[in-house]
Design a protein around this motif. Structure first.
Motif, short mmCIF file in Angstrom:
data_model
loop_
_atom_site.label_atom_id
_atom_site.label_comp_id
_atom_site.label_asym_id
_atom_site.label_seq_id
_atom_site.Cartn_x
_atom_site.Cartn_y
_atom_site.Cartn_z
N THR A 97 36.75 62.99 85.29
CA THR A 97 37.75 61.69 84.59
C THR A 97 36.96 61.68 83.40
N ASN A 132 48.54 51.01 84.36
CA ASN A 132 47.42 51.82 85.23
C ASN A 132 46.24 50.93 85.38
N ALA A 159 43.87 58.81 85.69
CA ALA A 159 43.16 58.48 84.60
C ALA A 159 42.78 56.99 84.45
N SER A 210 52.25 59.97 85.07
CA SER A 210 51.65 58.89 85.36
C SER A 210 50.76 59.36 86.72
N ARG A 211 49.77 59.38 85.76
CA ARG A 211 48.78 59.71 86.27
C ARG A 211 48.19 58.15 86.88
N HIS A 219 49.87 54.37 82.30
CA HIS A 219 49.19 54.27 81.83
C HIS A 219 48.44 52.47 81.12
N GLY A 272 46.97 57.72 76.74
CA GLY A 272 47.93 57.80 78.45
C GLY A 272 48.97 58.47 78.44
N GLY A 316 53.07 54.30 88.37
CA GLY A 316 50.98 54.35 88.40
C GLY A 316 51.19 54.32 89.55
N THR A 339 46.53 62.79 76.47
CA THR A 339 47.30 62.94 77.44
C THR A 339 46.15 61.94 78.75
N THR A 340 47.07 61.83 80.06
CA THR A 340 46.78 61.79 81.16
C THR A 340 45.61 62.86 81.60
N ILE A 399 42.49 62.62 80.12
CA ILE A 399 41.22 61.91 81.35
C ILE A 399 41.38 61.76 82.44
N SER A 400 41.94 62.81 82.77
CA SER A 400 42.33 63.28 84.05
C SER A 400 42.87 64.35 84.35
#
Length: 920
Positions: A746, A831, A807, A803-804, A828, A799, A233, A699-700, A703-704
């Motif tokens: 988000t 993170n 998120a 590699s966000r 995630h 997640g 992350g 997934t990320t 989420i973001s």
């Protein structure tokens, strides 16, 4: 321990070697083995970790017990020992890099407010940031597409680029590769990676393995060059830059034996999709994968890098290839200095890091693939591991239609011809599907059917780094043009190479002209479609999809095809090799069997099949021979300079960034507001509401999201209030320097499904006290006003994906204290801890369904207020609307002691700032 402080060297492992005209000192594994015992059969990737421990032994972060645990791994083939890994460098891209630099700037502000020198916050490890995620495919299919897209990119992202230019001069050890140069992973492979690093220490030249962490999941691509690296992350990467080691458990290592050779007509992309499917089935999340076997002898680094790139898709931390003659061949081809190549060979052989024929290390577990069994493949419609053989694509889509919408009535019909005498799939008006739509494109009436390929994109580091598949795409285009075939009118085509070298060799090979004829003009050097920067579809196509609620397709040579990622209106997305991308652009629909059905007709009206266009391995090999070293040397000679637009950006020379409220791209984040010298005590969670109740494989991207967003979303409304016109929204990814946008984005993916609501797609929830349905952001703000803590409940593989860091950052800013899931993807989970959000895991046999959760319940979690320890058991009590309660155990997914420290501080960055202030 500082990066320049020599190690304790308790094993007397420091010795020297000569390479070229230089003497290098190094920490020798064979010397250490005289005390530790035979290390020869330790996996190569673990040898790299062991050297890292030897070189950084300080009796504080690394002591003899950590070194001994690496040796003990040979007996147990797994370990519960936590080690501290110090990578040689850090790699960033701009989507994750901008918020990273924003955080560094905010940390400097916090240090300044504390009365200390802001320059305390400075990278201690070398950092390279490559701007590659910002170019969008606004213009396509014409000769000026590249120029026009770059102009829009520079205008659209001026604030961000100005900020990065500031960072370039404000921070030491920080380099920026300007826009329009290439994709970070391809630049890393072709130029930045050294395989063996060296630097001066105590007047001596110290050599050691090149290692890195990156803020992009596909950092793993560099493992194809014998360089150990993986994605972390942005939060963890920032800490690494600032001298914090990467805390990790000694991993299990899965050996993947490669034998045989690919058959005629099979590509490296087909190979990697097969490997991804096999490893996902095996289950390698959180593990290293290491490739071995005699099949590697003739496997070029380009193919290895294609496989290594997809490690996030098969779930591994990395997919490592040891150093051998192919490594040196690639370094020569790409113009690395002779001295560096000699060092790589001498060092790898001296350290036992050189792959010898027949050598088979000890692994935790193994699996094997004979490359002769690989067949032509795609993957989709929404997960990279869901491989579909080319011959089964038609049936796969039909099944998808039946399960999603009921049976698809109509076949795409190749009877009606369009311009140039070529058949236009699905244009026969006598054969309607209920949802097919008529539309006009370029003055011609045509019809859009289910399965229509509306995006065909040659994009992404995975495949554009590989000359064999790029040349194959060029050869198919050349043969198609010779026969008079054309791309279907509804297909948005694009070519976005990972480096300028690709353009050089396509031009020298004579292929770019043919690609242009089919609409695959250069649109930019960047990730584009693979990260959601596919740009808008033609208005008529978008309207037809909406009016008919059509399930259409994209085919891209990328590595990601998660829901809502490529384009909000494109429900099915298929990963494929570049030559298959060209083929599907010609065919125009995924509901064709390209093994049997024609792609179109030639000028004489004869059917043209894929087999008529597909190049032989010899044709591809002859084309690849045209890739020359001078191309790499020329393109990378001025890699950090940028064009006139970049050089013209003026920035103030200051240690502390001058924030402005007027900016809609860069805002001072609130992470350090009210931060005291010591962290506040952690408290149990009492009577929290559930913000979102989610299923498996969230997934990320869910989420973001990184892509575009609509005017009626919370982020869209915010920007319009700031005077930003919807056409200038850009993307979530480009706005990551502004927490106000990212909070609102988000859980805002258009395809996310919150189980608290019935048959509702998108970022919505129910505000339980009022019973009102609203955007998740709006509900979170209401709960914050009411002083109500929040949790998120989810299923398996929470997640998954990029590699966000946003998120996790967005989750924290929405007021979520904990996430409770059945399992997590590695990055995630890390993170969340890095942002002070507790990741908790249901024990086997317990989940949201067994607890009958609907989202109306309140959640209390006990055990947080004591001493936070790795892996501890906590208690969750669910209170149902009728007053009944049920309790269950939860497992803390704080896995290491370092993570526990970070969580106690409210996050990793808070810990780093406090430590810096103490030492100042």
């Amino acid at each position: 321990m500082s990066t320049d402080q020599p190690a304790k060297n308790s094993l007397n492992a420091l010795t020297s070697l000569k390479a070229g005209n230089q003497t290098y000192h190094y920490y020798s594994l064979p010397e250490a083995a005289k005390t530790l015992g035979d290390l020869d059969r330790l996996p190569f990737s673990l040898k790299v970790l062991l050297e890292n421990l030897l070189r950084n032994e300080d009796d504080t972060t690394v002591d003899r017990s950590h070194i001994d645990a690496m040796v003990q791994w040979l007996d147990d083939r797994r370990s519960d020992t936590e080690i501290q890994f110090r990578p040689a460098r850090v790699l960033m891209q701009d989507f994750t890099g901008v918020p990273g630099v924003v955080d560094l700037a905010a940390m400097r502000e916090a240090v300044k407010k504390a009365g200390k020198d802001p320059a305390l916050i400075n990278p201690l490890s070398p950092v390279d940031l490559v701007i590659d995620h910002s170019v969008m495919v606004d213009h396509f299919g014409n000769a000026s597409a590249f120029k026009d897209n770059v102009a829009i990119e520079m205008e659209r992202n001026h604030e961000r680029y100005e900020f990065l230019r500031w960072g370039q001069q404000a921070f030491d050890n920080f380099r920026v590769v300007p826009p329009g140069t290439g994709i970070c992973h391809q630049v890393n492979l072709e130029y930045l990676g050294k395989t063996v690093w060296s630097r001066e220490q105590d007047g001596k030249q110290l050599a050691y393995p090149d290692t890195l962490v990156g803020t992009d999941s596909h950092t793993t691509m560099i493992n194809g060059l014998g360089i150990l690296g993986w994605g972390v992350g942005g939060i963890e990467a920032e800490a690494g830059m600032l001298g914090q080691p990467v805390s990790m458990l000694i991993p299990e290592v899965i050996g993947f034996k490669i034998s045989g050779k690919l058959r005629e007509g099979i590509t490296a992309t087909d190979l990697v999709l097969t490997v991804t499917e096999m490893l996902r089935k095996k289950g390698v999340v959180g593990k290293f994968v290491e490739f071995y076997g005699d099949g590697l002898k003739d496997m070029p680094v380009a193919d290895r890098a294609t496989i290594a790139n997809m490690a996030p898709e098969y779930g591994a931390t990395c997919g490592f290839f040891p150093v051998d003659e192919q490594t040196l061949n690639y370094m020569r081809l790409t113009g690395r200095e002779a001295q560096q190549i000699e060092l790589v060979e001498a060092y790898a052989k001296a350290q036992g890091l050189w792959r010898e024929p027949g050598h088979e290390p000890i692994y935790t577990d193994k699996l094997e693939l004979d490359m002769g069994e690989v067949e032509a493949s795609l993957a989709g419609p929404k997960r990279p591991q869901d491989r579909v053989a080319l011959k089964d694509m038609k049936a796969a889509f039909e099944l998808l239609m039946e399960t999603a919408e009921g049976p698809a009535d109509a076949e795409p019909d190749p009877k009606m011809t369009s311009e140039g005498g070529q058949t236009a799939v699905g244009v026969d008006n006598s054969y309607h599907h209920a949802s097919s739509q008529m539309l006009e494109l370029d003055g011609t009436q045509t019809r859009l059917d289910p399965g229509a390929v509306v995006i065909a994109a040659i994009t992404s580091c995975t495949n554009t780094s590989n000359p064999s598949v790029m040349m194959a795409a060029g050869l198919i285009a050349q043969k198609a043009v010779e026969k008079g075939l054309k791309t279907r009118p509804w297909v948005k085509t694009s070519l976005a190479p990972g480096s300028k070298v690709v353009t050089d060799y396509l031009r020298v090979g004579g292929f770019q002209e043919a690609l242009n004829e089919l609409g695959f003009n250069l649109v930019g050097y960047g990730c584009t479609t693979c990260i959601g920067n596919s740009g808008p579809l033609p208005d008529a196509v978008e309207k037809a999809i909406k009016d008919g609620d059509l399930t259409v397709a994209s085919v891209l040579s990328g590595n990601r095809n998660f829901e809502g990622r490529v384009h909000p209106l494109v429900k099915t997305n298929w990963l494929a090799s570049p030559p298959l991308v060209v083929a599907y652009a010609l065919a125009g629909n995924v509901r064709l069997d390209l093994k049997k059905d024609p792609l179109g007709q030639d000028r004489e009206g004869n059917p043209v099949y894929l087999k008529d266009l597909w190049p032989s391995q010899q044709e591809i090999a002859d084309a690849v021979e045209k890739v020359k070293t001078d191309m790499f040397r020329t393109e990378y000679a001025e890699v950090f300079d940028g064009d006139a637009n970049w050089q013209a950006i003026e920035v103030p020379e200051s240690k502390v960034y001058e924030w402005t409220d007027a900016s809609t791209y860069i805002q001072h984040p609130p992470f350090f507001e009210g931060m005291g010298e010591e962290p506040d005590p952690i408290e149990d969670i009492k009577d929290a509401h559930i913000l979102a109740l989610l299923g498996d494989s969230v997934t990320t991207d869910h989420i973001s999201p990184a892509g575009s967003f609509a005017p009626d979303t919370p982020a869209g409304k915010y920007l319009q209030e700031k005077g930003v016109d919807p056409k200038d929204f850009n993307s979530y990814g480009s706005r990551r320097g502004n927490h106000e946008v990212m909070m609102r984005g988000t859980f805002a993916n258009v395809r996310i499904r919150n189980e608290m609501l019935d048959d509702v797609e998108g970022g919505y929830t129910r505000h339980v006290p009022s019973g009102e349905q609203m955007a998740i952001y709006d509900a979170a703000m209401k709960y914050q006003e009411e002083g109500t803590p929040l949790v998120v409940i989810a299923g398996k593989e929470y997640g998954t994906g990029s590699s966000r860091d946003w998120a996790a950052k967005g989750t924290r800013l929405l007021g979520v204290s904990a996430v409770v899931a059945e399992s997590y993807e590695r990055i995630h989970r890390s993170n969340l801890i890095g942002m002070g959000v507790m990741p908790l895991q249901f024990p086997e046999g317990t989940d949201r369904k067994s607890l009958n959760l609907t989202g109306e319940e309140t959640i209390s979690i006990e055990g947080l207020s004591g001493d936070i320890k790795p892996g501890q058991t906590l208690t969750m009590t669910v209170t149902y609307p009728d007053g009944g309660t049920e309790s269950c155990d939860l497992i803390s997914r704080i896995d290491t002691a370092n993570e526990a420290v970070y969580f106690r501080h409210g996050g990793i960055l808070h810990y780093v700032v406090r430590e810096m202030l103490k030492s100042a």
